[in-house]
Motif scaffolding. Structure first.
Motif, PDB file in Angstrom:
ATOM      1  N   ASP A 184      57.908  58.127 -36.211  1.00 45.08           N
ATOM      2  CA  ASP A 184      59.338  57.675 -35.892  1.00 45.08           C
ATOM      3  C   ASP A 184      59.756  56.744 -35.121  1.00 45.08           C
ATOM      4  OD1 ASP A 184      59.836  59.862 -38.024  1.00 45.08           O
ATOM      5  OD2 ASP A 184      60.213  61.126 -36.437  1.00 45.08           O
ATOM      6  N   ILE A 185      58.789  56.855 -33.726  1.00 49.56           N
ATOM      7  CA  ILE A 185      59.383  55.724 -32.668  1.00 49.56           C
ATOM      8  C   ILE A 185      58.982  54.761 -32.997  1.00 49.56           C
ATOM      9  CG2 ILE A 185      58.693  55.256 -30.359  1.00 49.56           C
ATOM     10  CD1 ILE A 185      58.295  58.355 -29.622  1.00 49.56           C
ATOM     11  N   LEU A 186      57.653  54.353 -33.467  1.00 47.80           N
ATOM     12  CA  LEU A 186      56.948  53.009 -33.931  1.00 47.80           C
ATOM     13  C   LEU A 186      57.873  52.550 -35.247  1.00 47.80           C
ATOM     14  CD1 LEU A 186      53.244  53.921 -34.276  1.00 47.80           C
ATOM     15  CD2 LEU A 186      54.362  52.405 -32.495  1.00 47.80           C
ATOM     16  N   ASP A 187      58.552  53.248 -35.961  1.00 46.20           N
ATOM     17  CA  ASP A 187      59.608  52.746 -37.088  1.00 46.20           C
ATOM     18  C   ASP A 187      60.653  52.215 -36.246  1.00 46.20           C
ATOM     19  OD1 ASP A 187      57.441  53.243 -38.866  1.00 46.20           O
ATOM     20  OD2 ASP A 187      58.578  54.903 -39.814  1.00 46.20           O
ATOM     21  N   ALA A 188      61.047  52.982 -35.489  1.00 49.28           N
ATOM     22  CA  ALA A 188      62.407  52.615 -34.930  1.00 49.28           C
ATOM     23  C   ALA A 188      62.484  51.641 -33.770  1.00 49.28           C
ATOM     24  CB  ALA A 188      63.079  53.861 -34.458  1.00 49.28           C
ATOM     25  N   LYS A 189      61.285  51.375 -33.285  1.00 46.83           N
ATOM     26  CA  LYS A 189      60.998  50.533 -31.844  1.00 46.83           C
ATOM     27  C   LYS A 189      61.937  48.924 -32.229  1.00 46.83           C
ATOM     28  CE  LYS A 189      57.910  48.832 -28.690  1.00 46.83           C
ATOM     29  NZ  LYS A 189      58.646  48.946 -27.519  1.00 46.83           N
ATOM     30  N   PRO A 190      61.455  48.318 -33.401  1.00 45.63           N
ATOM     31  CA  PRO A 190      62.055  47.012 -33.283  1.00 45.63           C
ATOM     32  C   PRO A 190      63.667  46.976 -33.460  1.00 45.63           C
ATOM     33  CG  PRO A 190      60.060  47.323 -34.956  1.00 45.63           C
ATOM     34  CD  PRO A 190      60.508  48.695 -34.449  1.00 45.63           C
ATOM     35  N   ALA A 191      64.180  47.946 -34.289  1.00 44.56           N
ATOM     36  CA  ALA A 191      65.542  48.031 -34.675  1.00 44.56           C
ATOM     37  C   ALA A 191      66.374  48.428 -32.990  1.00 44.56           C
ATOM     38  CB  ALA A 191      66.152  49.087 -35.571  1.00 44.56           C
TER      39      ALA A 191
ATOM     40  N   ARG B  53      67.854  53.809 -21.679  1.00 49.30           N
ATOM     41  CA  ARG B  53      67.525  55.362 -21.437  1.00 49.30           C
ATOM     42  C   ARG B  53      66.503  55.576 -22.350  1.00 49.30           C
ATOM     43  NH1 ARG B  53      72.285  57.867 -17.645  1.00 49.30           N
ATOM     44  NH2 ARG B  53      71.830  56.596 -15.720  1.00 49.30           N
ATOM     45  N   LEU B  54      67.106  55.593 -23.521  1.00 48.56           N
ATOM     46  CA  LEU B  54      66.467  55.821 -24.986  1.00 48.56           C
ATOM     47  C   LEU B  54      65.184  55.284 -24.915  1.00 48.56           C
ATOM     48  CD1 LEU B  54      66.245  57.539 -27.527  1.00 48.56           C
ATOM     49  CD2 LEU B  54      67.723  55.710 -28.576  1.00 48.56           C
ATOM     50  N   ILE B  55      65.231  53.835 -24.841  1.00 53.36           N
ATOM     51  CA  ILE B  55      64.256  52.969 -25.228  1.00 53.36           C
ATOM     52  C   ILE B  55      62.987  53.314 -24.129  1.00 53.36           C
ATOM     53  CG2 ILE B  55      63.146  50.714 -25.037  1.00 53.36           C
ATOM     54  CD1 ILE B  55      66.164  49.730 -26.372  1.00 53.36           C
ATOM     55  N   LYS B  56      63.550  53.465 -22.688  1.00 53.30           N
ATOM     56  CA  LYS B  56      62.464  53.898 -21.636  1.00 53.30           C
ATOM     57  C   LYS B  56      61.733  55.103 -21.955  1.00 53.30           C
ATOM     58  CE  LYS B  56      62.390  54.400 -16.880  1.00 53.30           C
ATOM     59  NZ  LYS B  56      62.822  54.186 -15.510  1.00 53.30           N
ATOM     60  N   THR B  57      62.646  56.158 -22.738  1.00 54.54           N
ATOM     61  CA  THR B  57      61.777  57.373 -22.628  1.00 54.54           C
ATOM     62  C   THR B  57      60.908  57.213 -24.031  1.00 54.54           C
ATOM     63  OG1 THR B  57      63.827  58.735 -21.964  1.00 54.54           O
ATOM     64  CG2 THR B  57      62.330  59.800 -23.651  1.00 54.54           C
ATOM     65  N   LEU B  58      61.300  56.525 -24.823  1.00 55.71           N
ATOM     66  CA  LEU B  58      60.263  56.357 -26.114  1.00 55.71           C
ATOM     67  C   LEU B  58      59.180  55.375 -25.818  1.00 55.71           C
ATOM     68  CD1 LEU B  58      63.083  55.808 -28.864  1.00 55.71           C
ATOM     69  CD2 LEU B  58      61.857  57.877 -28.296  1.00 55.71           C
ATOM     70  N   ASN B  59      59.321  54.485 -25.027  1.00 58.23           N
ATOM     71  CA  ASN B  59      58.021  53.663 -24.561  1.00 58.23           C
ATOM     72  C   ASN B  59      57.230  54.460 -23.859  1.00 58.23           C
ATOM     73  OD1 ASN B  59      58.995  51.252 -25.894  1.00 58.23           O
ATOM     74  ND2 ASN B  59      60.238  50.461 -24.153  1.00 58.23           N
TER      75      ASN B  59
ATOM     76  N   LYS C 216      42.172  60.682 -39.043  1.00 61.14           N
ATOM     77  CA  LYS C 216      42.821  60.947 -37.755  1.00 61.14           C
ATOM     78  C   LYS C 216      43.897  60.298 -37.327  1.00 61.14           C
ATOM     79  CE  LYS C 216      39.424  64.093 -36.632  1.00 61.14           C
ATOM     80  NZ  LYS C 216      39.537  65.437 -36.562  1.00 61.14           N
ATOM     81  N   HIS C 217      43.937  58.910 -37.614  1.00 53.29           N
ATOM     82  CA  HIS C 217      45.018  58.038 -37.146  1.00 53.29           C
ATOM     83  C   HIS C 217      46.247  58.595 -37.736  1.00 53.29           C
ATOM     84  CE1 HIS C 217      47.260  54.321 -36.392  1.00 53.29           C
ATOM     85  NE2 HIS C 217      46.565  54.349 -35.413  1.00 53.29           N
ATOM     86  N   LYS C 218      46.138  58.912 -39.002  1.00 56.72           N
ATOM     87  CA  LYS C 218      47.295  59.260 -40.036  1.00 56.72           C
ATOM     88  C   LYS C 218      47.774  60.644 -39.033  1.00 56.72           C
ATOM     89  CE  LYS C 218      46.606  57.340 -44.517  1.00 56.72           C
ATOM     90  NZ  LYS C 218      46.490  57.676 -45.661  1.00 56.72           N
ATOM     91  N   GLU C 219      46.923  61.432 -38.650  1.00 54.51           N
ATOM     92  CA  GLU C 219      47.277  62.679 -38.139  1.00 54.51           C
ATOM     93  C   GLU C 219      47.939  62.437 -37.020  1.00 54.51           C
ATOM     94  OE1 GLU C 219      43.856  65.206 -37.563  1.00 54.51           O
ATOM     95  OE2 GLU C 219      43.540  65.107 -39.702  1.00 54.51           O
ATOM     96  N   LEU C 220      47.388  61.635 -36.003  1.00 56.36           N
ATOM     97  CA  LEU C 220      48.192  61.026 -34.847  1.00 56.36           C
ATOM     98  C   LEU C 220      49.546  60.308 -34.829  1.00 56.36           C
ATOM     99  CD1 LEU C 220      48.162  60.616 -31.827  1.00 56.36           C
ATOM    100  CD2 LEU C 220      47.002  58.376 -32.280  1.00 56.36           C
ATOM    101  N   LEU C 221      49.591  59.861 -35.876  1.00 53.09           N
ATOM    102  CA  LEU C 221      51.156  59.189 -36.247  1.00 53.09           C
ATOM    103  C   LEU C 221      51.975  60.327 -36.661  1.00 53.09           C
ATOM    104  CD1 LEU C 221      50.008  55.974 -38.467  1.00 53.09           C
ATOM    105  CD2 LEU C 221      51.476  55.938 -36.225  1.00 53.09           C
ATOM    106  N   ARG C 222      51.650  61.272 -37.176  1.00 50.76           N
ATOM    107  CA  ARG C 222      52.472  62.324 -37.924  1.00 50.76           C
ATOM    108  C   ARG C 222      52.461  63.674 -36.901  1.00 50.76           C
ATOM    109  NH1 ARG C 222      49.244  62.787 -43.301  1.00 50.76           N
ATOM    110  NH2 ARG C 222      50.001  60.940 -44.380  1.00 50.76           N
TER     111      ARG C 222
ATOM    112  N   ALA D 171      66.977  52.842 -37.122  1.00 46.66           N
ATOM    113  CA  ALA D 171      67.181  53.398 -35.911  1.00 46.66           C
ATOM    114  C   ALA D 171      67.972  54.820 -36.021  1.00 46.66           C
ATOM    115  CB  ALA D 171      68.337  52.592 -35.165  1.00 46.66           C
ATOM    116  N   ASP D 172      68.237  55.156 -37.371  1.00 41.89           N
ATOM    117  CA  ASP D 172      68.865  56.392 -37.670  1.00 41.89           C
ATOM    118  C   ASP D 172      68.545  57.594 -36.924  1.00 41.89           C
ATOM    119  OD1 ASP D 172      71.089  57.861 -39.300  1.00 41.89           O
ATOM    120  OD2 ASP D 172      69.131  58.691 -40.258  1.00 41.89           O
ATOM    121  N   LYS D 173      67.225  57.763 -36.885  1.00 36.84           N
ATOM    122  CA  LYS D 173      66.649  58.932 -36.234  1.00 36.84           C
ATOM    123  C   LYS D 173      67.249  59.226 -34.582  1.00 36.84           C
ATOM    124  CE  LYS D 173      63.470  62.433 -35.707  1.00 36.84           C
ATOM    125  NZ  LYS D 173      63.244  63.377 -36.489  1.00 36.84           N
ATOM    126  N   PHE D 174      67.634  58.182 -33.963  1.00 37.80           N
ATOM    127  CA  PHE D 174      67.820  58.105 -32.560  1.00 37.80           C
ATOM    128  C   PHE D 174      69.214  57.767 -32.311  1.00 37.80           C
ATOM    129  CE2 PHE D 174      63.303  57.161 -33.204  1.00 37.80           C
ATOM    130  CZ  PHE D 174      62.834  58.632 -32.466  1.00 37.80           C
TER     131      PHE D 174
END
Length: 120
Positions: A7-14, A33-39, A79-85, A111-114
């Motif tokens: 979710d975070i990686l998908d929203a980061k550029p937006a 603040r949102l971007i700082k927390t997500l980072n 394992k990477h897919k598990e980490l992303l999820r 950005a809809d999630k956030f």
């Protein structure tokens, strides 16, 4: 709010694109603040991702390239897919933007999630 690293990686550029828009002061502060927390959450993700890379292949710090060991390639991808999820509770809420800004529909979707975009 429950989120995944994906979710975070998908929203980061937006979200970073929104940060360049002319927003009301309160909205700009909330977005920062949102971007700082997500980072901060992404730092945890990148640390865990590097652990996976070190375990299942070689990672070049200078170029950022990862080469999986041939015998471990499928296991790494799993394992990477598990980490992303991975779902976790983040201490954030969905912020609202009321500012009248020009924005692409793709940014809204990403950005809809956030972020909730509100018409005046």
């Amino acid at each position: 709010m429950k989120v995944t690293y994906s979710d975070i990686l998908d929203a980061k550029p937006a979200l970073e694109g929104l940060a360049k828009k002319e927003l009301k002061m309160s909205e700009a502060i909330a977005l920062a603040r949102l971007i700082k927390t997500l980072n901060a959450e992404l730092e945890v993700f990148f640390d865990k991702q590097k652990e996976l890379c070190d375990k299942y292949g070689t990672f070049d710090e200078k170029t950022g390239n990862f080469t999986p060991y041939e015998k471990d390639k499928e296991l790494f991808l799993q394992k990477h897919k598990e980490l992303l999820r991975t779902e976790f509770e983040a201490d954030i809420g969905k912020m609202k933007i009321h500012s009248n800004i020009g924005i692409e529909a793709a940014t809204i979707l990403a950005a809809d999630k956030f972020v909730e975009f509100c018409e005046k």
